[in-house]
Each structure stands twice: as C-alpha cells, then as structure tokens.
Motif scaffolding. Structure first.
Motif, mmCIF file in Angstrom:
data_model
loop_
_atom_site.group_PDB
_atom_site.id
_atom_site.type_symbol
_atom_site.label_atom_id
_atom_site.label_comp_id
_atom_site.label_asym_id
_atom_site.label_seq_id
_atom_site.Cartn_x
_atom_site.Cartn_y
_atom_site.Cartn_z
ATOM 1 N N ILE A 1 0.840 -1.204 0.000
ATOM 2 C CA ILE A 1 0.000 0.000 0.000
ATOM 3 C C ILE A 1 0.871 1.248 0.000
ATOM 4 O O ILE A 1 1.842 1.339 0.761
ATOM 5 N N ILE A 2 0.518 2.217 -0.853
ATOM 6 C CA ILE A 2 1.089 3.565 -0.808
ATOM 7 C C ILE A 2 -0.003 4.499 -0.299
ATOM 8 O O ILE A 2 -1.068 4.618 -0.911
ATOM 9 N N ALA A 3 0.247 5.147 0.831
ATOM 10 C CA ALA A 3 -0.733 6.067 1.417
ATOM 11 C C ALA A 3 -0.308 7.499 1.138
ATOM 12 O O ALA A 3 0.692 7.981 1.668
ATOM 13 N N GLY A 4 -1.052 8.182 0.280
ATOM 14 C CA GLY A 4 -0.749 9.564 -0.066
ATOM 15 C C GLY A 4 -1.537 10.548 0.761
ATOM 16 O O GLY A 4 -2.262 10.184 1.711
ATOM 17 N N GLY A 5 -1.431 11.820 0.400
ATOM 18 C CA GLY A 5 -2.079 12.876 1.161
ATOM 19 C C GLY A 5 -3.585 12.746 1.224
ATOM 20 O O GLY A 5 -4.219 13.181 2.192
ATOM 21 N N GLY A 6 -4.193 12.147 0.203
ATOM 22 C CA GLY A 6 -5.637 11.962 0.213
ATOM 23 C C GLY A 6 -6.113 11.075 1.341
ATOM 24 O O GLY A 6 -7.268 11.179 1.780
ATOM 25 N N THR A 7 -5.226 10.204 1.844
ATOM 26 C CA THR A 7 -5.585 9.356 2.977
ATOM 27 C C THR A 7 -5.874 10.206 4.203
ATOM 28 O O THR A 7 -6.859 9.982 4.920
ATOM 29 N N ARG A 8 -5.022 11.192 4.434
ATOM 30 C CA ARG A 8 -5.232 12.086 5.572
ATOM 31 C C ARG A 8 -6.422 13.007 5.329
ATOM 32 O O ARG A 8 -7.229 13.241 6.240
ATOM 33 N N ARG A 9 -6.540 13.552 4.127
ATOM 34 C CA ARG A 9 -7.656 14.452 3.847
ATOM 35 C C ARG A 9 -9.000 13.744 4.012
ATOM 36 O O ARG A 9 -9.987 14.352 4.424
ATOM 37 N N GLY A 10 -9.036 12.449 3.669
ATOM 38 C CA GLY A 10 -10.267 11.686 3.794
ATOM 39 C C GLY A 10 -10.468 11.076 5.165
ATOM 40 O O GLY A 10 -11.422 10.317 5.362
ATOM 41 N N ARG A 11 -9.555 11.397 6.111
ATOM 42 C CA ARG A 11 -9.605 10.842 7.469
ATOM 43 C C ARG A 11 -9.769 9.317 7.419
ATOM 44 O O ARG A 11 -10.616 8.726 8.107
ATOM 45 N N ALA A 12 -8.932 8.701 6.606
ATOM 46 C CA ALA A 12 -9.050 7.267 6.339
ATOM 47 C C ALA A 12 -8.040 6.443 7.129
ATOM 48 O O ALA A 12 -7.851 5.261 6.840
ATOM 49 N N GLU A 13 -7.400 7.029 8.131
ATOM 50 C CA GLU A 13 -6.324 6.335 8.838
ATOM 51 C C GLU A 13 -6.788 5.029 9.494
ATOM 52 O O GLU A 13 -6.087 4.009 9.442
ATOM 53 N N LYS A 14 -7.950 5.051 10.121
ATOM 54 C CA LYS A 14 -8.440 3.857 10.817
ATOM 55 C C LYS A 14 -8.696 2.725 9.834
ATOM 56 O O LYS A 14 -8.315 1.562 10.078
ATOM 57 N N SER A 15 -9.331 3.024 8.723
ATOM 58 C CA SER A 15 -9.604 1.998 7.712
ATOM 59 C C SER A 15 -8.317 1.493 7.081
ATOM 60 O O SER A 15 -8.175 0.298 6.789
ATOM 61 N N LEU A 16 -7.370 2.401 6.865
ATOM 62 C CA LEU A 16 -6.081 1.991 6.301
ATOM 63 C C LEU A 16 -5.401 0.976 7.207
ATOM 64 O O LEU A 16 -4.891 -0.052 6.737
ATOM 65 N N LEU A 17 -5.370 1.257 8.501
ATOM 66 C CA LEU A 17 -4.743 0.335 9.446
ATOM 67 C C LEU A 17 -5.441 -1.022 9.424
ATOM 68 O O LEU A 17 -4.783 -2.076 9.409
ATOM 69 N N SER A 18 -6.761 -1.012 9.397
ATOM 70 C CA SER A 18 -7.511 -2.259 9.392
ATOM 71 C C SER A 18 -7.224 -3.069 8.134
ATOM 72 O O SER A 18 -7.006 -4.289 8.191
ATOM 73 N N ILE A 19 -7.214 -2.421 6.978
ATOM 74 C CA ILE A 19 -6.956 -3.109 5.711
ATOM 75 C C ILE A 19 -5.540 -3.670 5.685
ATOM 76 O O ILE A 19 -5.310 -4.821 5.281
ATOM 77 N N ALA A 20 -4.585 -2.871 6.108
ATOM 78 C CA ALA A 20 -3.193 -3.331 6.104
ATOM 79 C C ALA A 20 -3.021 -4.566 6.975
ATOM 80 O O ALA A 20 -2.320 -5.517 6.607
ATOM 81 N N GLU A 21 -3.659 -4.554 8.124
ATOM 82 C CA GLU A 21 -3.524 -5.698 9.029
ATOM 83 C C GLU A 21 -4.267 -6.921 8.499
ATOM 84 O O GLU A 21 -3.796 -8.063 8.669
ATOM 85 N N LYS A 22 -5.409 -6.716 7.854
ATOM 86 C CA LYS A 22 -6.115 -7.850 7.251
ATOM 87 C C LYS A 22 -5.279 -8.505 6.145
ATOM 88 O O LYS A 22 -5.200 -9.734 6.029
ATOM 89 N N LEU A 23 -4.669 -7.658 5.321
ATOM 90 C CA LEU A 23 -3.890 -8.154 4.186
ATOM 91 C C LEU A 23 -2.449 -8.494 4.564
ATOM 92 O O LEU A 23 -1.747 -9.130 3.781
ATOM 93 N N ARG A 24 -2.024 -8.019 5.739
ATOM 94 C CA ARG A 24 -0.611 -8.060 6.140
ATOM 95 C C ARG A 24 0.231 -7.417 5.020
ATOM 96 O O ARG A 24 1.242 -7.952 4.580
ATOM 97 N N ALA A 25 -0.223 -6.239 4.625
ATOM 98 C CA ALA A 25 0.403 -5.522 3.516
ATOM 99 C C ALA A 25 1.341 -4.439 4.034
ATOM 100 O O ALA A 25 0.910 -3.597 4.840
ATOM 101 N N PRO A 26 2.602 -4.417 3.621
ATOM 102 C CA PRO A 26 3.481 -3.296 3.974
ATOM 103 C C PRO A 26 2.900 -1.978 3.476
ATOM 104 O O PRO A 26 2.317 -1.913 2.386
ATOM 105 N N VAL A 27 3.046 -0.925 4.277
ATOM 106 C CA VAL A 27 2.501 0.395 3.947
ATOM 107 C C VAL A 27 3.632 1.412 3.955
ATOM 108 O O VAL A 27 4.397 1.494 4.918
ATOM 109 N N ILE A 28 3.716 2.206 2.891
ATOM 110 C CA ILE A 28 4.647 3.329 2.855
ATOM 111 C C ILE A 28 3.848 4.599 2.653
ATOM 112 O O ILE A 28 2.863 4.618 1.905
ATOM 113 N N CYS A 29 4.222 5.655 3.343
ATOM 114 C CA CYS A 29 3.531 6.943 3.230
ATOM 115 C C CYS A 29 4.341 7.893 2.358
ATOM 116 O O CYS A 29 5.572 7.952 2.451
ATOM 117 N N THR A 30 3.657 8.656 1.533
ATOM 118 C CA THR A 30 4.289 9.729 0.775
ATOM 119 C C THR A 30 4.527 10.902 1.727
ATOM 120 O O THR A 30 4.040 10.904 2.859
#
Length: 571
Positions: free
Chosen positions: A224-253
């Motif tokens: 997963i690449i998390a860009g600025g739209g993640t913060r603007r959309g207040r999507a942090e909680k969902s991002l964490l949940s998805i990453a943990e479900k998928l066990r997907a490495p996440v990098i932030c721009t």
C-alpha cells in the motif's frame, strides 16, 4: 466608522447602514467561520467595515501570499475551512502562489476577493485603480472554481455554495469576488440567520470495490502507498484495518506522512525516495495507491516500474491513471477505504484459512520484509557520512512534543523530514504540493491561531531555511501583534541549500545560490520577538525552551546540512 460613496470611493460620514459586506460576514459566521486572514484594501473596505459589526477574528498578515499560507495552515491544523479576504488587483494576484499550494494539496478554503465597481467590469479600460481584464481568470489555475457576485442578494447563497464546494472531495480553495459597490451599497436583504453547507457524497462504485476485493483476496504480495488523500479523507483507521487484514506493507508519501503508525510492524515509514523501497513496491503483485498520483517524488522520480496490478483510489478523477494504468476508483479516500475494509472481511475469511500461510514475499513474511528493507535504508544512510544530519533531525524529533503539529518549508531539513519524520500524535505539514518557498512560518501562524480557536494547545513548530525565511520574515510582525505561540527554527546555510547541492551534483558548481542575509536574531528582536542562535548540537535544548515560552520565538542554527544520496540516478 468610515463608509464610502460607492461611486467615488470618497470617505463619507458613517451611517451604520447594513451593506453587502454584512451579508458576507453574517453568512460566514452562520457557516461556522471563526477566523479570517488577509490584508485590507480600498475596494475591500466594505468587508472590513462589516467585520467590525460581527464576531469574526481577523488576522492581518503583511503579504497576501502569506495570508493564503496562513489560511491554509489554519485549515490543515483544525480540519475547518480557511477563510481569506483579499483586495482587488495586486492584492488578489499576490495571493496566487499560496493558493496554488492549497489547490495542489486539497486544502478547503473560501477566498473572498473584492473587485472594481460593476461599471468597470468587462475588460473596458476605464483606468480604475487595481483594474484587471478578468481578475477571476487569474485564479482559475489555483482554485476549484471562481464566482463573480453582481448583486447583494446573491451573496449568501454564493458563499454557502462555495463553502459546500470547498469541503467536498476533492477539497480545495474556492474563489468569490464581489465588486466594491456591491459590498458598500445599502441593502434590503435581511440579516442572515442560518446557512448550511454539507460535503457532497463521493462514494466508490460498488463494482469497482468488488473487483478490487477480488484482486486482493488472492494477492500473495499486496502493498500500500498512502498519499495525502488518505489524511484528507480521514481514512487512517480503515487503512490500518486493511493493512492488518492483508498483512500488507505500507509506505507513506510526504503528504501522507502520519497516515499509518510509524513503528507498526508493517510500516515502511516514508522512505519513498530510496531504491530499496522502490524495489519492494515494484515487486508487489497488487499495489493499492490511495490519494496519490504516483507523481515525481512518490515514483522515486519516475523510476518506479511496477510489475503487478495497481488499484488507485483518488477523489480527483484527473489523478486516476495519470502516470500508471490500473483499476481507478474515483472516491473520497475515507469512504472508499471504509467500503473496501468491510468487503474484505467476508472475502478473506472465505479464501484464507485461519492459521494459513498468508502473504509470501519469496519466502519472506511481510513483517520480516519491512524490517529488512528499513535496515537496508539505515545501512545506506550510515555509509554516507550523514551523522550530523541524522543527529540534527533526531534532536528535533526528541524535543518536539508527541502531539505538536509541525510546518516545514521547502528546505533541506524538510526534505529530510519527508522521509524520516515520525509525526506521532501530531501532524506533519509541508509545502510539497506546489513546492513554493515561504510556506512554513505563515502556515504555522495560521495553524497556531486555529488550534487556539478550537480550544487546543496552540504551540506549533515552523522550520525554514534562510532563503525561504526571507519570503515570510515580515510575518514576525503578525506573530508579535497577535502573540501567536509559534516557535520558528531557521536553519541558516547562507543560500538556497538544496539548489546549491543539485547544481554542484549536476554541473560541478553552483550559480546564483549564495545569499546575503540578515542577522536573523537581531532582526527578530527588532520585531520584539525573542530569538537566539545556537550550535547544531544544542538545537534540542533551544527548541524545548522555545516551546515553554509565551508567544512567538525564533531559534537560529547556522549549519550546512547535506541531503542523503539520490538513488534514482543509479550507480
């Protein structure tokens, strides 16, 4: 009270008669505005006269570009709409570089600019002061939309519509201009009692979420690449949940910095410009890109060549597939990730058995892959004689309280921070959207004002270089006048440091990068702002003292910092 005859703009005796300016102020207050940034001007005096009858708090900057940065910082720090008042012509035009940053970064703002009287509109050359052929056309490249209001009765609805558009994803600044006589003429319109602006819904299409889930439920190496739209959309909680479900490495721009916990076992942090990270992302068989165009920095300067499939989520349809083909999902990041998270629950439980093998990065678990990749980045940095730079950034991070918001200008320290700054419980803000100089200090002023306005601790940190500091040095007067709790760190290397480094690397020498500059300590003190000069090793203690003080203060460090070696140029 001063009023003006709308025909001659000559001072007349005050009447206390409500005018178009009152409608602007009343509507903004009804929508929830509390603070306005800007600078008075002749054609805009109706706005400022009306503010004297209202409850809006006005923060007067010294340059309109800085007013725009301040309104931007206010919005980023609070999540509310920034409001900017501008005068006609030179004042309006001077704000445009600041608005470009807000537009590029998706910051919701309502900009109210005055105009020449109605009779001068239409590009007729009447010789009116500040006259432009088409003022709102000048703002077209840096705002979501532009409106000209030609009668007072249209003011409340126009501002309400502009506010709605500003907060609707993709968020951004919206431009309104009102002629001088419309602001000043007496009105029959009754006082504004209420106004409602709700963000337009921007959900993902169901079939696209279904297809994305199909890809992800069988992915072996999701990332997963998390860009600025993640913060603007207040999507942090969902991002964490998805990453943990998928066990997907996440990098932030850089814009997404803080969207994912820095120390999480799946966090690749923000080392987006390092080839080791590019290698990981290229190897993903399904890559989710949220709120990013995969642009210059995020793609490690367009060297990124993904071998897997891409799911790209963005509220701005022009971003989708702008650099790479993929499954484009036009939606607000918060809504899209919430839908994706919910849909993944059922799909993954049907595909993966409890205790199953899960993701496999060529025999390595995603958690081990993250550890190994971060270790490779650290080893590369440690091999480059960057001890001073690493310690300098670590000392700043240690001194800054975990929940403090920070604002970074386009300077070498900020370039380091894009990759190495752990935002913790605070927020990281920088000018990487448009990349103009001068953002850090005025945005921090706006952020501090905003935090205090909403009842939160207001102390913030601004970081600038000596070159970028000169763009906003006049705002020391603003900070002093309003006693704004901002600590300004100026890293003085005697020039445009990053350009110096680029030119030496590309041409063997630097041209026009060296700068004569003032004694920043004495200059700050001339504004009545406490300041001190410290050695690089003492920056942490100096910042802690600044954070404990009242009002604005300045810390100056004279040092030459280097950037880590670029990896997009090859060996």
């Amino acid at each position: 009270m001063i009023d003006f005859d709308p025909g001659t703009a000559a001072p007349t005796k005050g009447t206390n008669v409500r005018n178009g300016g009152d409608l602007v102020v009343e509507t903004l207050e009804a929508l929830g505005a509390k603070t306005v940034f800007g600078i008075p001007g002749q054609h805009a005096l109706g706005l400022f006269d009306a503010m004297g009858r209202g409850n809006l708090h006005f923060v007067s900057s010294r340059v309109e570009n800085n007013s725009a940065f301040a309104a931007d910082g206010y919005s980023r720090a609070t999540g509310e709409v920034g409001v900017l008042f501008l005068s006609t012509g030179p004042g309006a035009l001077t704000s445009l570089a600041g608005l470009q940053e807000a537009y590029a970064t998706g910051v919701p703002m309502v900009v109210v600019a005055s105009q020449i009287p109605l009779e001068g509109l239409g590009a007729r050359r009447k010789g009116m002061l500040h006259q432009l052929d088409d003022q709102k056309a000048s703002a077209a490249n840096v705002t979501k939309s532009q409106r000209l209001i030609q009668h007072a009765s249209g003011i409340p609805s126009a501002i309400q519509d502009a506010w709605t558009e500003a907060i609707s994803s993709p968020q951004g600044p919206v431009w309104i201009e009102i002629p001088q006589n419309v602001l000043l003429d007496p009105i029959m319109v009754p006082p504004v009692e209420d106004a409602l602006a709700e963000a337009a819904d921007n959900p993902p299409r169901v079939e696209l979420i279904r297809e994305a889930v199909k890809w992800l439920s069988t992915a072996e190496r999701p990332a997963i690449i998390a860009g600025g739209g993640t913060r603007r959309g207040r999507a942090e909680k969902s991002l964490l949940s998805i990453a943990e479900k998928l066990r997907a490495p996440v990098i932030c721009t850089p814009g997404g910095n803080g969207a994912f916990p820095w120390t999480h076992e799946l966090s690749l942090q923000s080392w987006i410009e390092d080839r080791h990270m590019t290698d990981v992302l290229e190897d993903a068989d399904v890559l989710i890109v949220i709120g990013s165009s995969l642009g210059e920095v995020t793609s490690n300067y367009f060297t990124f060549e993904p071998r897997g499939r891409i799911i790209q989520i963005d509220a701005e349809p022009r971003v989708l597939e702008s650099n790479r083909p993929g499954l484009g999902i036009r939606a607000d990041a918060g809504q899209a990730l919430a839908a994706l998270d919910s849909a993944l629950d059922e799909a993954l439980s049907a595909v993966r058995n409890p205790g199953g093998a899960g993701p496999d990065w060529h025999g390595t678990t995603p958690e081990d892959l993250v550890k190994e990749s971060l270790a490779k980045v650290r080893a590369r940095l440690e091999a480059q004689d960057l001890g001073k730079e690493l310690k300098f950034m670590a000392d700043i991070r240690e001194a800054v309280p975990a929940d403090m918001q920070t604002f970074w200008d386009m300077t070498i320290s900020a370039y380091w921070a894009w990759s190495c700054w752990d935002a913790r419980e605070g927020q990281f803000h920088s000018a990487q959207g448009a990349g103009g100089l001068g953002y850090g200090f005025p945005a921090a002023i706006g952020g501090a004002v905003g935090l205090e306005t909403v009842g939160k601790p207001g102390r913030v940190l601004a970081v600038s270089g000596d070159g970028s500091a000169m763009y906003s040095i006049s705002e020391l007067a603003t900070a002093k006048q309003h006693n704004v709790p901002v600590t300004w760190l100026i890293v003085d290397d005697g020039g445009y440091g990053i350009l110096r480094e680029y030119m030496v690397g590309a041409f063997g020498k630097a041209t026009a990068t060296e700068l004569a500059r003032p004694d920043f300590v004495k200059l700050a003190e001339a504004f009545g702002v406490p300041a001190r000069r410290v050695a690089p090793g003492d920056v942490g203690d100096a910042l802690r003292e600044g954070f404990a003080a009242d009002g604005p203060n300045v810390v100056v460090v004279e040092t030459l910092l280097k950037m880590f070696g670029p990896t997009h140029l090859g060996d």
